[in-house]
Design a protein around this motif. Structure first.
Motif, PDB file in Angstrom:
ATOM      1  N   THR A   1      45.244  51.665   0.623  1.00 15.54           N
ATOM      2  CA  THR A   1      44.616  52.692   1.636  1.00 15.54           C
ATOM      3  C   THR A   1      43.741  51.727   2.338  1.00 15.54           C
ATOM      4  OG1 THR A   1      44.598  54.460   0.094  1.00 15.54           O
ATOM      5  CG2 THR A   1      42.985  54.399   1.724  1.00 15.54           C
ATOM      6  N   MET A   2      43.118  50.605   1.633  1.00 15.79           N
ATOM      7  CA  MET A   2      42.173  49.893   2.473  1.00 15.79           C
ATOM      8  C   MET A   2      43.072  48.863   3.518  1.00 15.79           C
ATOM      9  SD  MET A   2      39.024  50.336   1.691  1.00 15.79           S
ATOM     10  CE  MET A   2      39.055  52.065   1.362  1.00 15.79           C
ATOM     11  N   ARG A   3      44.073  48.592   3.075  1.00 17.08           N
ATOM     12  CA  ARG A   3      45.016  47.557   4.059  1.00 17.08           C
ATOM     13  C   ARG A   3      45.826  48.269   4.882  1.00 17.08           C
ATOM     14  NH1 ARG A   3      47.312  44.442  -1.515  1.00 17.08           N
ATOM     15  NH2 ARG A   3      45.467  43.193  -1.950  1.00 17.08           N
ATOM     16  N   ASN A   4      46.052  49.703   4.863  1.00 14.50           N
ATOM     17  CA  ASN A   4      46.671  50.322   5.729  1.00 14.50           C
ATOM     18  C   ASN A   4      46.028  51.463   6.401  1.00 14.50           C
ATOM     19  OD1 ASN A   4      49.793  49.498   5.244  1.00 14.50           O
ATOM     20  ND2 ASN A   4      48.669  49.550   3.293  1.00 14.50           N
ATOM     21  N   ASN A   5      44.580  51.310   6.597  1.00 12.28           N
ATOM     22  CA  ASN A   5      43.864  52.391   7.208  1.00 12.28           C
ATOM     23  C   ASN A   5      43.975  53.896   6.699  1.00 12.28           C
ATOM     24  OD1 ASN A   5      41.858  52.666   9.086  1.00 12.28           O
ATOM     25  ND2 ASN A   5      43.078  53.564  10.434  1.00 12.28           N
TER      26      ASN A   5
ATOM     27  N   ALA B   1      31.740  50.091  -1.688  1.00  8.31           N
ATOM     28  CA  ALA B   1      31.332  51.045  -2.498  1.00  8.31           C
ATOM     29  C   ALA B   1      32.764  51.172  -3.545  1.00  8.31           C
ATOM     30  CB  ALA B   1      31.204  52.404  -1.979  1.00  8.31           C
ATOM     31  N   LEU B   2      33.769  51.624  -3.240  1.00  5.55           N
ATOM     32  CA  LEU B   2      34.750  51.924  -4.354  1.00  5.55           C
ATOM     33  C   LEU B   2      35.171  50.427  -5.031  1.00  5.55           C
ATOM     34  CD1 LEU B   2      37.174  54.174  -2.443  1.00  5.55           C
ATOM     35  CD2 LEU B   2      35.373  54.800  -3.930  1.00  5.55           C
ATOM     36  N   ALA B   3      35.268  49.241  -4.159  1.00  4.44           N
ATOM     37  CA  ALA B   3      35.412  48.011  -4.822  1.00  4.44           C
ATOM     38  C   ALA B   3      34.653  47.753  -6.144  1.00  4.44           C
ATOM     39  CB  ALA B   3      35.263  46.835  -4.083  1.00  4.44           C
ATOM     40  N   VAL B   4      33.230  48.326  -6.035  1.00  2.00           N
ATOM     41  CA  VAL B   4      32.166  48.167  -6.982  1.00  2.00           C
ATOM     42  C   VAL B   4      32.779  49.026  -8.335  1.00  2.00           C
ATOM     43  CG1 VAL B   4      29.890  48.410  -7.852  1.00  2.00           C
ATOM     44  CG2 VAL B   4      30.450  47.460  -5.747  1.00  2.00           C
TER      45      VAL B   4
ATOM     46  N   ASN C   1      37.799  39.690  -1.785  1.00  2.00           N
ATOM     47  CA  ASN C   1      38.846  38.913  -1.079  1.00  2.00           C
ATOM     48  C   ASN C   1      40.291  39.747  -1.597  1.00  2.00           C
ATOM     49  OD1 ASN C   1      36.897  37.181  -0.181  1.00  2.00           O
ATOM     50  ND2 ASN C   1      36.643  36.178  -2.270  1.00  2.00           N
ATOM     51  N   GLU C   2      40.453  40.104  -2.588  1.00  2.00           N
ATOM     52  CA  GLU C   2      41.762  40.983  -2.958  1.00  2.00           C
ATOM     53  C   GLU C   2      41.992  41.902  -2.052  1.00  2.00           C
ATOM     54  OE1 GLU C   2      43.890  42.791  -7.010  1.00  2.00           O
ATOM     55  OE2 GLU C   2      41.782  42.478  -6.873  1.00  2.00           O
ATOM     56  N   ILE C   3      40.943  42.614  -1.437  1.00  2.00           N
ATOM     57  CA  ILE C   3      41.377  43.669  -0.509  1.00  2.00           C
ATOM     58  C   ILE C   3      42.011  43.196   0.728  1.00  2.00           C
ATOM     59  CG2 ILE C   3      40.434  45.565   0.856  1.00  2.00           C
ATOM     60  CD1 ILE C   3      38.239  45.943  -1.422  1.00  2.00           C
ATOM     61  N   GLU C   4      41.297  42.229   1.208  1.00  2.00           N
ATOM     62  CA  GLU C   4      41.963  41.669   2.590  1.00  2.00           C
ATOM     63  C   GLU C   4      43.289  40.784   2.448  1.00  2.00           C
ATOM     64  OE1 GLU C   4      40.346  43.040   4.805  1.00  2.00           O
ATOM     65  OE2 GLU C   4      38.760  43.798   3.733  1.00  2.00           O
ATOM     66  N   GLU C   5      43.528  40.562   1.197  1.00  2.00           N
ATOM     67  CA  GLU C   5      45.174  39.859   1.119  1.00  2.00           C
ATOM     68  C   GLU C   5      46.359  40.660   1.691  1.00  2.00           C
ATOM     69  OE1 GLU C   5      45.465  38.768  -2.932  1.00  2.00           O
ATOM     70  OE2 GLU C   5      43.819  37.426  -2.929  1.00  2.00           O
TER      71      GLU C   5
END
Length: 311
Positions: free
Chosen positions: A24-28, A296-299, A306-310
């Motif tokens: 979801t983060m990577r694809n808006n 917030a959700l990463a926590v 860094n894993e989110i933006e890969e």
């Protein structure tokens, strides 16, 4: 052969939420709340309840090969990720096709699909559809309008019972499908024909496309209504795996079993409460909104930024 459980069911549920979050983060955008509500029940199904053979389709999904027909030998259904059709193996029908991303994540978590399969998500010519169709991983049929999946699954269950097959038929549904008359006709027919080799798990998250179900069409007394139509109905906490195990083992002769898994659309992702009741599909309206939710959700999920933006 069946696949060996490599992870605990709890770990798989967490992995499902994490994968859907990252995608979801990577694809808006993505179906985040469905991952919140469905993670435990799908982890339970794939890791404990379903008796399936090894996948018959490649770990990286093939492109769409066209609709099945006598003139298209290359066509396939996504049920291949559940293994071969055989008398002793179970069959699994996913009725709410918009849960596709969550289903794909579950297949990856239990080793039935390659972790890079989501690279093909919603791409032209691919089979990894955003709204699952019969060729999408984990999907045996195209359920079209909601509420069709149970009827198709019940027909398969009836045929399997008459043929003396030992394998069960499992169905995953959403609670909004009980707003449709077809669902109630099917339950009544299953009771009449004593179709008792079918197991239904319903994600009762009380949300649908237009908002909270209470503002669209309330169901009221759902357990009593299902029982009145002739099914064995168990209403449980859908995030309590032990309760789910007991419910799945409580079928009665001559009756279909319906398990109402009462769930939260922000289980494991409390930040989503800020968007209530608009939770059906999460899309970001600005870069700042994405960053706020990401952080917030990463926590909450224990994810490194860094894993989110890969890619």
């Amino acid at each position: 052969m069946s696949l060996t459980n490599e992870k605990t069911t709890e770990d798989i549920a967490h992995g499902i939420r994490k994968r859907v979050f990252l995608h979801t983060m990577r694809n808006n955008g993505g179906y985040l709340s469905q991952a919140c509500s469905a993670a435990e029940s799908l982890a339970f199904l794939y890791n404990e309840a379903l008796h399936l053979g090894a996948p018959t389709l490649p770990s990286v999904p093939k492109p769409f090969a066209g609709v099945p027909s006598a003139h298209n030998p290359d066509a396939f259904t996504g049920a291949g990720y559940h293994g071969p059709f055989a008398p002793d193996y179970d069959r699994f029908f996913v009725s709410p096709a918009h849960y596709a991303l969550v289903i794909y994540s579950a297949l990856i978590e239990v080793g039935r699909m390659d972790e890079n399969a989501l690279d093909h998500f919603n791409k032209d010519g691919g089979s990894v559809e955003m709204i699952g169709a019969e060729h999408s991983p984990g999907m045996e049929v195209t359920t079209g309008s909601l509420a069709q999946g149970l009827s198709m699954a019940s027909g398969v269950a009836f045929a399997r019972k008459r043929a003396g097959e030992k394998g069960k038929v499992w169905v995953y549904m959403s609670d909004g499908e009980f707003q449709e008359g077809q669902t109630w006709e099917c339950i009544s027919a299953m009771r009449h024909h004593e179709i008792d080799n079918i197991r239904v798990i319903v994600d009762v998250n009380r949300q649908q496309c237009d908002g909270a179900m209470s503002s669209v069409q309330e169901l009221y007394d759902l357990p009593e209504r299902i029982a009145a139509f002739g099914a064995t109905c168990r209403s449980i906490d859908g995030h309590d795996l032990e309760a789910m195990r007991k419910a799945a083992d409580s079928a009665e002769a001559g009756k279909p079993l319906v398990i109402l898994a009462n769930t939260s659309p922000f289980q494991g992702m409390d930040f989503l409460k800020k968007r209530f009741p608009r939770l059906h599909y999460v899309r970001f309206k600005s870069a700042d909104e994405r960053i706020e939710m990401r952080d917030a959700l990463a926590v909450e999920l224990g994810v490194d930024l860094n894993e989110i933006e890969e890619a």
